[in-house]
Motif scaffolding. Structure first.
Motif, PDB file in Angstrom:
ATOM      1  N   ARG A 173      21.726 -10.204  -8.855  1.00 51.77           N
ATOM      2  CA  ARG A 173      21.944  -8.854  -8.294  1.00 51.77           C
ATOM      3  C   ARG A 173      21.106  -7.667  -8.800  1.00 51.77           C
ATOM      4  O   ARG A 173      20.620  -7.675  -9.931  1.00 51.77           O
ATOM      5  CB  ARG A 173      23.530  -8.483  -8.767  1.00 51.77           C
ATOM      6  CG  ARG A 173      24.070  -7.458  -7.832  1.00 51.77           C
ATOM      7  CD  ARG A 173      25.304  -7.154  -8.364  1.00 51.77           C
ATOM      8  NE  ARG A 173      25.213  -5.835  -9.137  1.00 51.77           N
ATOM      9  CZ  ARG A 173      25.855  -4.624  -9.075  1.00 51.77           C
ATOM     10  NH1 ARG A 173      26.927  -4.698  -8.165  1.00 51.77           N
ATOM     11  NH2 ARG A 173      25.748  -3.736  -9.961  1.00 51.77           N
ATOM     12  N   VAL A 174      20.732  -6.906  -7.886  1.00 52.33           N
ATOM     13  CA  VAL A 174      19.737  -5.497  -8.217  1.00 52.33           C
ATOM     14  C   VAL A 174      20.438  -4.548  -7.362  1.00 52.33           C
ATOM     15  O   VAL A 174      19.923  -4.441  -6.057  1.00 52.33           O
ATOM     16  CB  VAL A 174      18.315  -6.015  -7.930  1.00 52.33           C
ATOM     17  CG1 VAL A 174      17.339  -4.754  -8.125  1.00 52.33           C
ATOM     18  CG2 VAL A 174      17.931  -7.026  -8.635  1.00 52.33           C
ATOM     19  N   GLU A 179      19.643  -2.546 -13.477  1.00 49.47           N
ATOM     20  CA  GLU A 179      19.157  -4.014 -12.830  1.00 49.47           C
ATOM     21  C   GLU A 179      17.719  -3.795 -12.141  1.00 49.47           C
ATOM     22  O   GLU A 179      17.155  -4.713 -12.241  1.00 49.47           O
ATOM     23  CB  GLU A 179      20.439  -4.072 -11.717  1.00 49.47           C
ATOM     24  CG  GLU A 179      21.515  -4.478 -12.586  1.00 49.47           C
ATOM     25  CD  GLU A 179      22.979  -4.660 -11.376  1.00 49.47           C
ATOM     26  OE1 GLU A 179      23.720  -5.327 -11.739  1.00 49.47           O
ATOM     27  OE2 GLU A 179      22.675  -4.198 -10.397  1.00 49.47           O
ATOM     28  N   ARG A 180      17.386  -2.654 -11.626  1.00 53.80           N
ATOM     29  CA  ARG A 180      16.370  -2.654 -10.973  1.00 53.80           C
ATOM     30  C   ARG A 180      15.169  -2.717 -11.982  1.00 53.80           C
ATOM     31  O   ARG A 180      14.106  -3.119 -11.691  1.00 53.80           O
ATOM     32  CB  ARG A 180      16.231  -1.332  -9.957  1.00 53.80           C
ATOM     33  CG  ARG A 180      16.897  -1.257  -8.993  1.00 53.80           C
ATOM     34  CD  ARG A 180      16.970   0.034  -7.940  1.00 53.80           C
ATOM     35  NE  ARG A 180      17.662   0.010  -6.525  1.00 53.80           N
ATOM     36  CZ  ARG A 180      18.537   0.765  -6.722  1.00 53.80           C
ATOM     37  NH1 ARG A 180      19.250   1.451  -7.772  1.00 53.80           N
ATOM     38  NH2 ARG A 180      19.367   0.578  -5.558  1.00 53.80           N
ATOM     39  N   VAL A 183      15.860  -6.660 -14.187  1.00 57.01           N
ATOM     40  CA  VAL A 183      16.216  -7.972 -13.420  1.00 57.01           C
ATOM     41  C   VAL A 183      14.971  -8.421 -12.814  1.00 57.01           C
ATOM     42  O   VAL A 183      14.492  -9.955 -13.374  1.00 57.01           O
ATOM     43  CB  VAL A 183      17.309  -7.973 -12.419  1.00 57.01           C
ATOM     44  CG1 VAL A 183      17.420  -9.325 -11.680  1.00 57.01           C
ATOM     45  CG2 VAL A 183      18.768  -7.788 -13.182  1.00 57.01           C
ATOM     46  N   PRO A 184      14.272  -7.904 -12.036  1.00 54.88           N
ATOM     47  CA  PRO A 184      13.024  -8.585 -11.433  1.00 54.88           C
ATOM     48  C   PRO A 184      12.027  -9.042 -12.670  1.00 54.88           C
ATOM     49  O   PRO A 184      11.396  -9.970 -12.707  1.00 54.88           O
ATOM     50  CB  PRO A 184      12.094  -7.465 -10.725  1.00 54.88           C
ATOM     51  CG  PRO A 184      13.479  -6.569 -10.158  1.00 54.88           C
ATOM     52  CD  PRO A 184      14.384  -6.711 -11.494  1.00 54.88           C
ATOM     53  N   TYR A 341      12.747  -8.976  -4.473  1.00 59.29           N
ATOM     54  CA  TYR A 341      13.878  -8.344  -4.955  1.00 59.29           C
ATOM     55  C   TYR A 341      14.068  -7.023  -3.974  1.00 59.29           C
ATOM     56  O   TYR A 341      15.093  -6.383  -4.227  1.00 59.29           O
ATOM     57  CB  TYR A 341      14.184  -8.004  -6.182  1.00 59.29           C
ATOM     58  CG  TYR A 341      14.625  -9.426  -7.301  1.00 59.29           C
ATOM     59  CD1 TYR A 341      15.944  -9.413  -7.307  1.00 59.29           C
ATOM     60  CD2 TYR A 341      13.800 -10.135  -7.822  1.00 59.29           C
ATOM     61  CE1 TYR A 341      16.468 -10.588  -7.771  1.00 59.29           C
ATOM     62  CE2 TYR A 341      14.349 -11.179  -8.452  1.00 59.29           C
ATOM     63  CZ  TYR A 341      15.592 -11.621  -8.562  1.00 59.29           C
ATOM     64  OH  TYR A 341      16.010 -12.529  -9.056  1.00 59.29           O
ATOM     65  N   GLN A 343      12.647  -4.353  -3.880  1.00 58.32           N
ATOM     66  CA  GLN A 343      12.487  -3.078  -4.509  1.00 58.32           C
ATOM     67  C   GLN A 343      11.108  -2.596  -4.468  1.00 58.32           C
ATOM     68  O   GLN A 343       9.999  -3.127  -4.017  1.00 58.32           O
ATOM     69  CB  GLN A 343      12.460  -3.263  -6.074  1.00 58.32           C
ATOM     70  CG  GLN A 343      13.628  -4.009  -6.578  1.00 58.32           C
ATOM     71  CD  GLN A 343      15.082  -2.939  -6.186  1.00 58.32           C
ATOM     72  OE1 GLN A 343      14.973  -2.073  -6.562  1.00 58.32           O
ATOM     73  NE2 GLN A 343      15.967  -3.519  -5.182  1.00 58.32           N
TER      74      GLN A 343
END
Length: 389
Positions: A173-174, A179-180, A183-184, A341, A343
């Motif tokens: 989850r992002v 998280e942004r 996570v990636p 992701y 982003q």
């Protein structure tokens, strides 16, 4: 040439090597291999270890119950000492949604030398052997949701490629700010350490899996002696893949399109704990390996922006140019993961800051280990592997 110039040149050389010599780890096109449906669909036992996962199950379990699989498939959810009503909720969801058959059971507290997850997986696999003739196990975490055709696609890939283990890195989850940022990079660093293309070569020494989604051939599991042989592993997915490969199994690992995690990480704290709980275990609890890792992270990720700033302030062109080149290569290799992701590519510029956070998480993992709180997860703390019975 001064020390900073030499170190920056070394960082740039490292990034040139990573760009071409580390299995093209930065590419995100390693997806399920070509698939041909089997003539007769094999039976599958879906094993879901769950400890205090009531919230996640509301989204993940209905996706398993709704699997559109032409063969026989059953779900075995192992309630690992939950206190939040995980087992009761699972039964209620099965009654509400229907679909695949669901068995909920509990193995009791783990025996000495076992991690909780592998103890639960052992129990789920034993239930499946006793009640079904399953030819495959799908080992999937309680926070992982699957598209309706996920199981069908996994089995087709394993069948077509004569693979003993097929694993997909679930899309995490992002949504929130941290998280942004974290996570990636987490998946990027994992792929850098375990390049998917190398793992997927027959007989390769590099071996790993992604524990959230693993399709395992029953014969391969028995031949490898898992999970008993890896019962104390904190990083259980990598240990599982290594055991299967050592026993002569064929392995495949790649990114997922239709398998995703529903677990939220709304703040830095939960993400920090996710990484730090196993980082020092990944380094085999060795101080010298820890020191080398910290030094390597600093040279590869932190030196380029430092050199750019220092060069700009002092007017020294060489570290400025070398640092900028290394930083550009670093950011460029991160862009494909950001796109995967969904982003903005501009986030690639701040990868050094994210790497600094990971460095601090790794140091914290070692500190917590020597304080007796290492490898802690949901109320359990695990000893060093060599200390386990």
């Amino acid at each position: 040439m001064d020390a900073l110039t030499w170190i920056t040149a070394g960082s740039l050389a490292a990034w040139v090597w990573l760009l071409f010599g580390q299995g093209l780890f930065w590419r995100t096109d390693v997806r399920l291999p070509p698939r041909v449906p089997p003539g007769q669909w094999p039976s599958v036992a879906i094993v879901v270890p769950a400890r205090d996962e009531a919230e996640a199950l509301r989204s993940s379990l209905p996706s398993l119950l709704a699997q559109d699989y032409p063969g026989r498939a059953e779900i075995f959810l192992v309630d690992d000492g939950s206190t939040d009503g995980t087992g009761e909720l699972a039964r209620a969801l099965a009654e509400e949604h229907g679909g695949l058959s669901l068995t909920v059971d509990s193995p009791g507290e783990p025996q000495p030398g076992w991690t909780g997850k592998l103890w639960a997986v052992r129990h789920g696999m034993a239930l499946a052997r006793a009640r079904t003739d399953a030819q495959y196990y799908l080992l999937t975490d309680a926070d992982i949701a699957h598209a309706p055709d996920s199981l069908r696609e996994l089995v087709s890939a394993a069948w077509s490629g004569e693979l003993d283990l097929v694993s997909q890195m679930a899309r995490l989850r992002v949504a929130a700010f941290w998280e942004r940022l974290i996570v990636p990079a987490f998946v990027y660093f994992f792929a850098q350490l375990y390049p998917f293309r190398r793992i997927n070569r027959p007989g390769a020494r590099t071996t790993a899996a992604a524990g959230g989604c693993v399709l395992l051939r029953r014969e391969a599991a028995e031949r490898a002696g898992v999970p008993e042989r890896i019962r104390g592993a904190v990083i259980d997915d990598v240990a599982l893949a290594r055991a299967v490969r050592r026993a002569g199994g064929r392995i495949w690992l790649g990114l997922a399109d239709r398998v995703h995690s529903v677990r939220p990480y709304p703040g830095l704290g939960p993400l920090w704990r996710m990484v730090s709980r196993s980082a020092y275990a990944q380094l085999r609890h060795r101080p010298l390996v820890m020191a080398g890792t910290v030094a390597g992270l600093a040279v590869v990720y932190l030196v380029p922006p430092v050199a750019v700033v220092a060069g700009a302030l002092t007017g020294d062109v060489v570290p400025l140019v070398a640092g900028a080149a290394a930083w550009a290569v670093m950011a460029g290799t991160f862009v494909p993961m950001l796109r995967y992701y969904r982003q903005p590519p501009a986030l690639a510029v701040v990868l050094p800051f994210t790497a600094l956070l990971y460095l601090l998480m790794t140091v914290d993992s070692a500190v917590q280990h020597y304080r007796g709180r290492g490898a802690a997860w949901k109320g359990r703390t695990y000893a060093r592997p060599e200390a386990a019975p």
